[in-house]
Scaffold this active site. Sequence first.
Site, PDB file in Angstrom:
ATOM      1  N   HIS A 241     -28.960  28.239 -17.183  1.00 26.68           N
ATOM      2  CA  HIS A 241     -28.338  27.802 -15.924  1.00 26.68           C
ATOM      3  C   HIS A 241     -26.811  27.829 -16.029  1.00 26.68           C
ATOM      4  CE1 HIS A 241     -31.624  26.649 -13.318  1.00 26.68           C
ATOM      5  NE2 HIS A 241     -32.199  25.958 -14.286  1.00 26.68           N
TER       6      HIS A 241
ATOM      7  N   GLN B  86     -27.097  22.766 -11.000  1.00 23.83           N
ATOM      8  CA  GLN B  86     -28.243  22.573 -10.110  1.00 23.83           C
ATOM      9  C   GLN B  86     -27.998  21.479  -9.068  1.00 23.83           C
ATOM     10  OE1 GLN B  86     -31.139  22.562 -13.644  1.00 23.83           O
ATOM     11  NE2 GLN B  86     -32.393  23.239 -11.911  1.00 23.83           N
TER      12      GLN B  86
ATOM     13  N   CYS C 122     -39.022  25.126 -12.828  1.00 21.68           N
ATOM     14  CA  CYS C 122     -37.612  24.793 -12.621  1.00 21.68           C
ATOM     15  C   CYS C 122     -37.473  24.005 -11.331  1.00 21.68           C
ATOM     16  CB  CYS C 122     -36.784  26.075 -12.564  1.00 21.68           C
ATOM     17  SG  CYS C 122     -35.020  25.810 -12.342  1.00 21.68           S
ATOM     18  N   LEU C 123     -36.657  22.978 -11.359  1.00 24.04           N
ATOM     19  CA  LEU C 123     -36.441  22.175 -10.159  1.00 24.04           C
ATOM     20  C   LEU C 123     -35.755  22.979  -9.058  1.00 24.04           C
ATOM     21  CD1 LEU C 123     -35.377  18.817 -11.837  1.00 24.04           C
ATOM     22  CD2 LEU C 123     -37.616  19.447 -10.907  1.00 24.04           C
TER      23      LEU C 123
ATOM     24  N   GLY D 270     -35.421  18.449 -17.513  1.00 23.42           N
ATOM     25  CA  GLY D 270     -34.079  18.924 -17.801  1.00 23.42           C
ATOM     26  C   GLY D 270     -33.371  19.289 -16.512  1.00 23.42           C
TER      27      GLY D 270
ATOM     28  N   HIS E  67     -33.581  27.145 -21.620  1.00 17.59           N
ATOM     29  CA  HIS E  67     -33.746  27.245 -20.162  1.00 17.59           C
ATOM     30  C   HIS E  67     -32.526  26.646 -19.463  1.00 17.59           C
ATOM     31  CE1 HIS E  67     -36.173  26.764 -16.323  1.00 17.59           C
ATOM     32  NE2 HIS E  67     -35.196  25.894 -16.135  1.00 17.59           N
ATOM     33  N   GLU E  68     -32.144  25.443 -19.861  1.00 21.60           N
ATOM     34  CA  GLU E  68     -31.016  24.770 -19.209  1.00 21.60           C
ATOM     35  C   GLU E  68     -29.693  25.474 -19.507  1.00 21.60           C
ATOM     36  OE1 GLU E  68     -31.556  22.723 -16.890  1.00 21.60           O
ATOM     37  OE2 GLU E  68     -33.667  22.372 -17.362  1.00 21.60           O
TER      38      GLU E  68
END
Length: 173
Positions: free
Chosen positions: A144, A55, A98-99, A50, A140-141
């Site tokens: 962000h 991001q 997380c990226l 995701g 989660h996304e």
Amino acid sequence: MAIRRILTVDNAADLAVLKQISKHVAVVDDALRALMDDMLETMYDAPGIGLAAVQVGEPIDVIVMDLAREGEEPTPRFFVNPKITWESDELVAYEEGCLSVPEYYDDVERATKVKLTSLNYRGEVVEEEADGLFAVCIQHEMDHLKGVLFIDHLSRLRRDRAITKVKKARRAA
């Protein structure tokens, strides 16, 4: 399509962008679809499951996701202006990564099920229910989009430890 740089918590300028609240998208047009295509390519390259637009430095309400496992046919999904309309009272702890916080994983509690609405790649309204990994990932996304990282759900000690670990890994690389 292009691979974009993913912002990370070890860079103060990146962190300032990651903490921004994303803006509502007025229309799904070719420019937005090009961004979503870039995001998807970036996410696959990372690799991740995701990615929110913020991001990659675009603080707008856009998420891409693909929960297909290795060896499975890709199933890319696009969420524009996602909104959770209902969430279960039951919570589940799930080890998240997380990226933007590379190589750090920790348990976060989230609702086991949610209902959401969003616009898809074509700008059509979609209403759906999510559970399991899909429910965890969409929550989660969507965090962000509100300027919240998964490490913000942790104790201050664990959050600081995560950032320190990312900084050390960057210096070593």
